[in-house]
Design a protein around this motif. Sequence first.
Motif, short mmCIF file in Angstrom:
data_model
loop_
_atom_site.label_atom_id
_atom_site.label_comp_id
_atom_site.label_asym_id
_atom_site.label_seq_id
_atom_site.Cartn_x
_atom_site.Cartn_y
_atom_site.Cartn_z
N ALA A 1 2.25 -4.18 -12.25
CA ALA A 1 1.06 -3.78 -11.50
C ALA A 1 1.46 -3.11 -10.19
CB ALA A 1 0.17 -5.00 -11.23
N ALA A 2 2.50 -3.63 -9.54
CA ALA A 2 2.97 -3.03 -8.29
C ALA A 2 3.50 -1.62 -8.53
CB ALA A 2 4.05 -3.90 -7.67
N ARG A 3 4.22 -1.42 -9.62
CA ARG A 3 4.72 -0.08 -9.93
C ARG A 3 3.57 0.87 -10.22
NH1 ARG A 3 8.47 -3.23 -12.74
NH2 ARG A 3 7.53 -2.77 -14.75
N LYS A 4 2.53 0.36 -10.89
CA LYS A 4 1.36 1.19 -11.20
C LYS A 4 0.68 1.64 -9.90
CE LYS A 4 -3.24 0.78 -13.30
NZ LYS A 4 -3.31 2.11 -13.89
N LEU A 5 0.48 0.72 -8.98
CA LEU A 5 -0.15 1.06 -7.71
C LEU A 5 0.74 1.98 -6.88
CD1 LEU A 5 -1.83 -2.29 -6.65
CD2 LEU A 5 -2.97 -0.16 -7.23
N ASN A 6 2.03 1.77 -6.96
CA ASN A 6 2.96 2.62 -6.22
C ASN A 6 2.87 4.07 -6.69
OD1 ASN A 6 5.43 2.65 -4.33
ND2 ASN A 6 6.20 3.69 -6.15
N ASP A 7 2.58 4.26 -7.98
CA ASP A 7 2.47 5.60 -8.55
C ASP A 7 1.10 6.22 -8.34
OD1 ASP A 7 5.06 5.39 -9.43
OD2 ASP A 7 4.51 4.71 -11.44
N GLU A 8 0.16 5.44 -7.78
CA GLU A 8 -1.21 5.93 -7.61
C GLU A 8 -1.59 6.01 -6.14
OE1 GLU A 8 -3.67 3.31 -9.85
OE2 GLU A 8 -3.00 4.08 -11.80
N GLU A 9 -0.65 6.47 -5.32
CA GLU A 9 -0.93 6.57 -3.89
C GLU A 9 -2.07 7.56 -3.64
OE1 GLU A 9 2.68 7.44 -1.87
OE2 GLU A 9 3.40 5.41 -2.05
N THR A 10 -2.89 7.23 -2.66
CA THR A 10 -4.00 8.09 -2.29
C THR A 10 -3.88 8.48 -0.84
OG1 THR A 10 -5.46 6.36 -1.46
CG2 THR A 10 -5.42 6.69 -3.84
N GLU A 11 -4.73 9.39 -0.42
CA GLU A 11 -4.71 9.83 0.97
C GLU A 11 -5.14 8.72 1.93
OE1 GLU A 11 -9.19 11.81 0.99
OE2 GLU A 11 -7.40 13.08 1.10
N GLU A 12 -5.66 7.61 1.39
CA GLU A 12 -6.05 6.50 2.26
C GLU A 12 -4.86 5.68 2.69
OE1 GLU A 12 -9.05 4.18 0.44
OE2 GLU A 12 -10.32 5.89 -0.03
N GLY A 13 -3.72 5.84 2.06
CA GLY A 13 -2.56 5.08 2.51
C GLY A 13 -1.60 4.79 1.39
N PRO A 14 -0.52 4.05 1.73
CA PRO A 14 0.49 3.74 0.74
C PRO A 14 -0.10 2.98 -0.43
CG PRO A 14 1.24 3.23 2.95
CD PRO A 14 -0.21 3.52 3.05
N GLY A 15 0.25 3.36 -1.64
CA GLY A 15 -0.21 2.64 -2.80
C GLY A 15 0.34 1.23 -2.79
N GLY A 16 -0.40 0.29 -3.40
CA GLY A 16 0.10 -1.06 -3.51
C GLY A 16 -0.64 -2.06 -2.65
N PHE A 17 -1.36 -1.62 -1.60
CA PHE A 17 -2.06 -2.58 -0.77
C PHE A 17 -3.34 -3.09 -1.42
CE2 PHE A 17 0.33 -0.81 2.88
CZ PHE A 17 0.72 -2.00 3.46
N THR A 18 -4.17 -2.19 -1.92
CA THR A 18 -5.56 -2.51 -2.16
C THR A 18 -5.82 -3.06 -3.56
OG1 THR A 18 -6.15 -0.73 -0.64
CG2 THR A 18 -7.89 -1.58 -2.06
N ASP A 19 -6.59 -4.17 -3.60
CA ASP A 19 -7.12 -4.72 -4.85
C ASP A 19 -6.04 -5.01 -5.88
OD1 ASP A 19 -9.58 -4.44 -3.69
OD2 ASP A 19 -9.99 -2.50 -4.61
N PHE A 20 -4.88 -5.46 -5.43
CA PHE A 20 -3.79 -5.78 -6.35
C PHE A 20 -4.19 -6.89 -7.31
CE2 PHE A 20 0.03 -7.92 -7.71
CZ PHE A 20 0.93 -6.91 -7.95
N GLY A 21 -4.93 -7.87 -6.77
CA GLY A 21 -5.27 -9.03 -7.59
C GLY A 21 -6.03 -8.68 -8.85
#
Length: 366
Positions: free
Chosen positions: A330-350
């Motif tokens: 899941a962390a790798r997925k979020l890392n690959d989906e970075e947005t202009e709002e900030g570094p991927g991986g912070f939001t809604d990980f749970g």
Amino acid sequence: MAYWLNRLGFQVTVVEVSAGLRPGGQALDVRGPALRVAEGMGILDEIRERSTRLRGMSVVDRTGEEIFQTTERTLTGGRFDAPDVEILRDDLVGVLHAAAGEHVRYVFGDRITALRQDELGVEVTFESAAPARFDFVVGADGMHSGVRRLAFGPEQQFLRYLGGYVAVMTIPNFTGLDRWQTFHIDENVGAGIIGLGRDEEARAYLGFQSDEPIEYDFRDASSQKQLLTDRVKGMGWVVPQIVELMRDASSFHFDSRSQVVMERWTHGRVTLVGDAGYAVSLTTGQGTSIAMTCAYVLAGELASAANDLAAGAIRYEQEVRDYVLRSQAAARKLNDEETEEGPGGFTDFGELVEDLALKDYLAVTG
């Protein structure tokens, strides 16, 4: 880990390289099964009381003009309607240290330099203290674990780099943020400030992306600060002020966005828990929940193992490995989906990680 081992009947010694409890650190999340672990420790209410209780977040451009605002979630903590709790690292450390109690022995300002095990125990050599013998050794010493290096080999073979670096530091709240966080992203670099009160110190973030890992001394804060200074040069907003305050920051931590990936976490009477064995990525805030959850399982399996502690550690791996691997994916997925709002991986990980069924080890062991 110390709390549950002590409660389940073990005599526990904690060895910490720092001279005392380390201050500072980022905002962390206690979520999923870690909430049940905290409840079992009797500390969930205190964790909620000490939560960041942020009201929202903003994203600004290089002139400081707001381009995005929400009061429904934050970049670091996710949605406010989730059961997760966001808490500053040093606040959580204080709660956990108090909960562990007076029967846990602490050795500050020292480190393990050698491990020699046999069928009955582990001979541990320290940098300062006299050698001592223990039934079992748990490496809970982070992504750059010394215990892992001694028991399993150099860290390079276990680190999976995720393309960037992040620093968090404690600085004066010169922007006056009150239960609010603000971030500024400029192509491959970013910065942010979390303020919990106008009269309280703030936590600041600086980070950058890099296609290839950079060689640096992870124990040399001065060189890390210079590296950051060079990388964020020319950024707008209040980044120049953050850089200036960084030089004398009361606490400072810098590391890569990386994972620790291992085929096994146990070698005889030595095992790993938390980031030492399976770091997820510091930008997810998930490492704390995984560490709290897996420490509970490890302590329970050791207690259930009677005299075969190594077998108990193997069962711990079997119980939590799928949970750990799903979290890392899941962390790798979020890392690959970075947005202009900030570094991927912070939001809604749970939302990306399924829950983990936990045994009641207190009932099992009596």
